[in-house]
Write an enzyme that holds these catalytic residues in place. Structure first.
Site, PDB file in Angstrom:
ATOM      1  N   ARG A  92      11.785  -0.480 -16.448  1.00  0.00           N
ATOM      2  CA  ARG A  92      11.358  -1.818 -16.845  1.00  0.00           C
ATOM      3  C   ARG A  92      10.097  -1.729 -17.695  1.00  0.00           C
ATOM      4  NH1 ARG A  92       8.544  -6.038 -12.626  1.00  0.00           N
ATOM      5  NH2 ARG A  92       7.753  -7.495 -14.158  1.00  0.00           N
ATOM      6  N   CYS A 116      15.404  -3.010 -12.927  1.00  0.00           N
ATOM      7  CA  CYS A 116      16.254  -3.799 -12.046  1.00  0.00           C
ATOM      8  C   CYS A 116      16.854  -4.994 -12.782  1.00  0.00           C
ATOM      9  CB  CYS A 116      15.454  -4.299 -10.844  1.00  0.00           C
ATOM     10  SG  CYS A 116      14.733  -2.985  -9.849  1.00  0.00           S
TER      11      CYS A 116
END
EC number: 2.5.1.7
Length: 419
Positions: A92, A116
């Protein structure tokens, strides 16, 4: 395929020590690219995100040494090579390379953020800031190309349309070597922002106001080496506090900064959780007669979105009904479907989570759909009667250092299995 196997229902007891903050270190490592000498980080967590960042830094030409929880990075050999999507799609925080490469080389080509699946994570606030500072941005497939090669970055007044930790940090990183003064208004206030600003200031940057909603950065020509201790991970701490309240018979959590967790602890006290707060530790007693409460996430210092999932199993122990509303990532509900497989009375509608506590959980085969959902399933597995198998555990290992060993030391029957 690896999985975590838990035989639940055992009372846990003992002590656990919190590692350095994941959400800090994933920004600190890219920021080191700006230095012209060695930077040493202490209290670095042993997580896969750090391993991925180290690999990327080495591919770019940095010299990296690691021993125990110490990371020594010499960025002097870093070259501005493109970092395509394939190499960093698990991260991320890959977008922090935008700011550091722009700041050092005036240009960057970096894959779009991975990590995620919590719904859209637009980088428009990052791009708006970079463009205000003189950079141009364009998409090349799954990559973002940024350039300020001709004019260099310059200071600017930047208003964040929404509060964003990532955009605030990235703007700071890009601005520290820009020409002139940069002012960030409506800045995020998280402790991790202060941690990154502390590192940069120790390297010679001039940053004021980190931790408030207005941050002022006066650009400097060079940044030197330094040594920096990463702050404790407040999300890991909150996860283990929730675990201790759910299955503990007296657990002490060490290396905790209470002031980073005040909103979270206030909600636990509303539930009736009994704990003793010391200078750098929290002792969580064995619990009984917990009360169901409502949770609504908010930017810091509100209730952290990263803690709503790890808290959910504890809520399922409470008496009564409650709701959970995540205002940051409204799609952060995938753990609900996995907990339902364990016989939890929990559902989701229109982005709201509805739960009724008091029902015993049963072991089941479940899947970690993201990092914090995985943590919730570990806690639920420790609470449940019987065997729980968790797959897709790479998400969990991204953010929880030595989780298997830490839980075994408390008396948990938990192991990592290679299929």
């Amino acid at each position: 395929m690896r999985k975590i196997v838990i035989n639940g229902g055992l009372p846990l007891q003992g002590e656990i020590t919190i590692s350095g903050a994941k959400n800090s270190v994933v920004a600190l490592i890219p920021a080191i690219i700006l230095a012209d000498d060695v930077v040493t980080l202490d209290c670095v967590p042993d997580i896969s995100d750090v391993a991925s960042l180290v690999e990327i830094m080495e591919l770019m030409g940095a010299t990296v040494k690691r021993y125990d929880d110490v990371l020594e990075i010499d960025p002097r050999g870093v070259q501005n090579i493109p970092m395509p999507y394939g190499k960093i799609n698990s991260l991320r925080a890959s977008y922090y390379f935008y700011g550091s490469l722009l700041g050092r080389f005036g240009e960057a080509t970096v894959g779009l953020p991975g990590g995620c699946d919590l719904g859209p994570r637009p980088i428009d606030l990052h791009l708006k800031a970079f463009e205000a500072m003189g950079a141009t941005a364009s998409y090349e497939g799954d990559n973002m190309k940024l350039s300020a090669k001709d004019t260099g970055l310059h200071g600017a007044s930047i208003y964040m349309d929404t509060v964003s930790v990532g955009a605030t940090i990235n703007t700071m990183i890009a601005a520290v070597k820009a020409n002139g003064r940069t002012i960030i208004e409506n800045a995020a206030r998280e402790p991790e922002i202060i941690d990154v600003a502390t590192l940069l200031n120790n390297m010679g940057a001039h940053i004021r106001g980190a931790g408030t909603n207005i941050i002022i950065i006066d650009g400097v020509e060079r940044l030197h080496g330094t040594r920096h201790q990463v702050i404790p991970d407040r999300i890991e701490a909150g996860t283990y506090i929730s675990l201790a309240a759910a299955v503990g018979k007296g657990i002490r959590i060490n290396n905790v900064l209470y002031e980073h967790l005040e909103g979270f602890i206030a909600k636990l006290e509303e539930m009736g959780v009994r704990m003793t707060v010391s200078e750098d530790s929290i002792f969580v007693e064995e619990q009984s007669n917990l009360k169901a409460i409502n949770i609504k996430t908010a930017p810091y210092p509100g209730f952290a979105t990263d803690l709503q999932q790890p808290l959910t199993p504890l809520l399922l122990r409470a008496n009564g009904r409650g709701t959970i509303v995540d205002t940051i990532y409204e799609k952060r509900v995938n753990h609900v479907f996995e907990l339902a497989k364990m016989d939890a009375d929990i559902s989701t509608t229109n982005g709201h989570i509805l739960y009724t506590g008091g029902r015993d959980l049963r072991g089941a085969s479940v899947k970690a759909t993201d990092l914090r959902a995985g943590a919730a399933l570990v806690i639920a597995g420790l609470m449940a009667e019987g065997k729980t198998e968790i797959t897709n555990i790479e998400f969990i290992l991204r953010g929880y250092s030595d989780i298997i060993e830490k839980l075994r030391n408390l008396g948990a029957d938990i192991r990592l299995v290679e299929d």
